[in-house]
Design an enzyme around this catalytic site. Structure first.
Site, PDB file in Angstrom:
ATOM      1  N   LYS A   1     -17.767  -6.939 -37.570  1.00 40.38           N
ATOM      2  CA  LYS A   1     -17.322  -5.902 -38.498  1.00 40.38           C
ATOM      3  C   LYS A   1     -17.633  -6.290 -39.942  1.00 40.38           C
ATOM      4  CE  LYS A   1     -12.958  -3.316 -39.224  1.00 40.38           C
ATOM      5  NZ  LYS A   1     -11.543  -3.285 -38.762  1.00 40.38           N
TER       6      LYS A   1
ATOM      7  N   SER B   1      -9.796   1.178 -37.343  1.00 41.59           N
ATOM      8  CA  SER B   1     -10.847   1.076 -38.337  1.00 41.59           C
ATOM      9  C   SER B   1     -12.090   0.336 -37.824  1.00 41.59           C
ATOM     10  CB  SER B   1     -10.320   0.358 -39.582  1.00 41.59           C
ATOM     11  OG  SER B   1     -10.075  -1.021 -39.326  1.00 41.59           O
TER      12      SER B   1
ATOM     13  N   SER C   1      -6.286  -1.101 -35.131  1.00 40.87           N
ATOM     14  CA  SER C   1      -7.705  -1.005 -35.476  1.00 40.87           C
ATOM     15  C   SER C   1      -8.656  -1.676 -34.501  1.00 40.87           C
ATOM     16  CB  SER C   1      -7.944  -1.557 -36.890  1.00 40.87           C
ATOM     17  OG  SER C   1      -7.397  -0.678 -37.840  1.00 40.87           O
TER      18      SER C   1
END
Length: 552
Positions: free
Chosen positions: A130, A211, A235
């Protein structure tokens, strides 16, 4: 179809970071305008792919036998990303940046294997991470924000060091909800100013959830072997559920946060996002470990395991006591409940003892206190992060970030604002009485009078609940549409949870979550693996244009 160029493309040799910022801004504006004009997504056209759905164990065996090479795997995944991720009029946009050194790394790992053997359990295996996880290389670390383009972290995040030591090939970084979805109360999961709008590969007009949206969509689409996401509250498990993945949120302190752009020092953690429970166990074995840069990891001493795959047991549900907390965690979507009822029947058939129902008391008392804690901790953590960046970083304080977003409103805030940043800016230091009171409330009601209480009362191994409802439609006007989820008890307590595919509603995946005590990852992996092996609920995505509601 024409390939869409975006800020996530590899940095061409000699292109300055200042030039990249300008190019990224221009492209992001074009992406935003295109997304706003589009009415319906077009389907990608994935062809046959030899590595589709392949597992870490299969890749490792192929590398050891000589069937695969690190370079060959890396070329294959890079080719699939370039062919599918940014093509079509509404592309997936799951990868924000490719690593310009990926093939060089792969070649070096092939040479090292030939000369010395494998350096670790992921030797030659391509991984995506990420874009809030720092890498001290030619890739950027921006949390999806144009405000951090050109900011250079001083070193790799600890978990990146662990991945490199295990021999992983860092393919690139994944798109995400900007600032890990801590910017606006009306946000749209999967959108970032830098990366554009990420979509769900199971229906391109649906959210991939957030997220860690890019990590979820990319892993589901077989753009990598495994990926790393981060979670503060939902997330990891939310996009994993939305993309028919296994998502593991570890106990806070099992995996170091050093080098990860923070939200909450008491809730943040990184964790695996994979297509199988075995892959999640293999990746967790690499990520977990003590780190002097993150004091929270000191508590993992004697509790972390070098090999979590040893806990995988197809008979792991036999005799397990599993609580079913129906109040608040069920009942918000009948079709989701029906899928989880079938999952409970599978668990019973595998020998689990269901304690149904149980009550998680005081859950309603967590929401306000949790937000208060995050607002305080975000300001303190972000400003500490920004302070350690090299000279020339575009922003140095939260106030600078807010001002940057206002100045670049057309690119950074075309759909939603920055209410949470403004609220956080008003907060004082972590010595404030209001912060201490909110944190004490969270600890009391999530732990001693929450998960610990119900699990002790009923002598439970885990709780089970729907992870969330199926993915909602992408809405550029109103933002996310949430019905309910089960992530908050584990998130606020800092305890572990794992989601596993359980079925689908009109082709949209639904996951079931196992929630446990602190440091109970071995138990959760055992339970999740046994359920996965009995249910086989995961299916690969088809990149369809939209959900087929005929006959609904």
């Amino acid at each position: 179809m024409t390939k869409k160029t975006a800020a996530s493309d590899v940095n061409p040799t000699g292109l300055s970071r200042r030039t990249l910022l300008g190019a990224a801004a221009a492209v992001t504006g074009a992406l935003a305008a295109r997304d706003a004009r589009a009415a319906t997504p077009t389907a990608a056209a994935p062809g046959a792919f030899a590595l589709e759905e392949v597992t870490v164990a299969e890749l490792r065996a192929g590398l050891e036998s000589g069937r695969y090479t690190a370079r060959g795997l890396t070329e294959a995944y890079l080719g699939r990303i370039r062919a599918l991720d940014r093509t079509g009029d509404l592309p997936l946009c799951s990868v924000i940046e490719l690593n310009p050194d990926a093939l060089t790394l792969a070649d070096a790992l092939d040479a090292e294997r030939k000369a010395k053997g494998a350096r670790g359990p992921l030797h030659g295996i391509p991984v995506l991470i990420k874009d809030n996880i720092a890498t001290a290389d030619r890739m950027q670390t921006t949390a999806g924000s144009l405000a951090l383009m050109g900011a250079v972290p001083p070193r790799d995040a600890f978990i990146v060091e662990r991945l490199r030591a295990a021999g992983a090939v860092l393919l690139g970084k994944t798109n995400l909800s900007e600032w890990a979805n801590f910017r606006s109360t009306h946000s749209m999961s999967g959108w970032s100013g830098r990366g554009g709008l990420c979509r769900n590969p199971y229906a391109l007009d649906r959210t991939p959830s957030g997220s860690s949206s890019g990590s979820g969509a990319a892993t589901a689409a077989s753009f990598c072997a495994v990926s790393v996401g981060t979670e503060t509250d939902g997330s990891i498990v939310s996009p994993a559920s939305a993309c028919s993945l296994v998502g593991l949120k570890p106990t806070v302190g099992l995996v170091s946060r050093a080098g990860i752009i923070p939200i909450s020092s008491t809730q943040d953690t990184a964790g695996p996002m994979t297509r199988t429970v075995a892959d999640a166990a293999a990746l967790l074995s690499v990520l977990a470990g003590e780190d002097p840069r993150d004091a929270a990891t000191a508590a993992s001493k004697g509790r972390a395991h070098p090999d979590y795959t040893k806990f995988l047991d197809p008979q792991g549900l036999k005799g397990a006591r599993i609580g079913v907390p129906r109040e608040r965690l069920f009942g918000y979507h009948p079709a989701t409940d029906a899928i989880v009822e079938r999952a409970l029947e599978v668990m019973k058939a595998q020998g689990a003892v269901l304690v149904d129902p149980v009550t998680l008391p005081n859950m309603a008392k967590l929401d306000e206190a949790e937000l208060e804690v995050m607002l305080y901790e975000f300001k303190a953590g972000l400003e500490a992060w920004l302070a350690q960046l090299g000279e020339g970083a575009p922003v140095r304080t939260l106030a600078d970030l807010i001002a940057f977003n206002e100045k670049h409103r057309e690119r950074e805030m075309p759909y939603f604002g920055q209410e949470l940043l403004l609220q956080a800016q008003k907060k004082g230091p972590l010595t404030d009485a209001a912060y201490k009171k909110a944190l004490a409330t969270c600890r009391r009601y999530s732990r001693a009078e929450g998960l610990d209480a119900v699990m002790n009362q009923h002598k439970l191994d885990a709780l089970v609940a729907p992870t969330q409802a199926p993915a909602g439609p992408i809405d550029l006007v109103l933002g996310d549409h949430w019905l309910g989820s089960s992530s908050t008890p584990a998130a606020v307590s800092g305890y572990p949870s794992i989601t596993v595919p359980a079925g689908d509603v009109h082709g949209l995946p639904v996951g079931v979550s196992f929630i446990g005590r602190a440091w109970s990852e071995p138990v959760l992996l055992k339970l999740a693996y046994a359920y996965e092996q009995a249910s086989h609920a995961r299916r690969k995505p088809t990149f369809v244009r939209s959900v087929d509601l005929r006959g609904a």
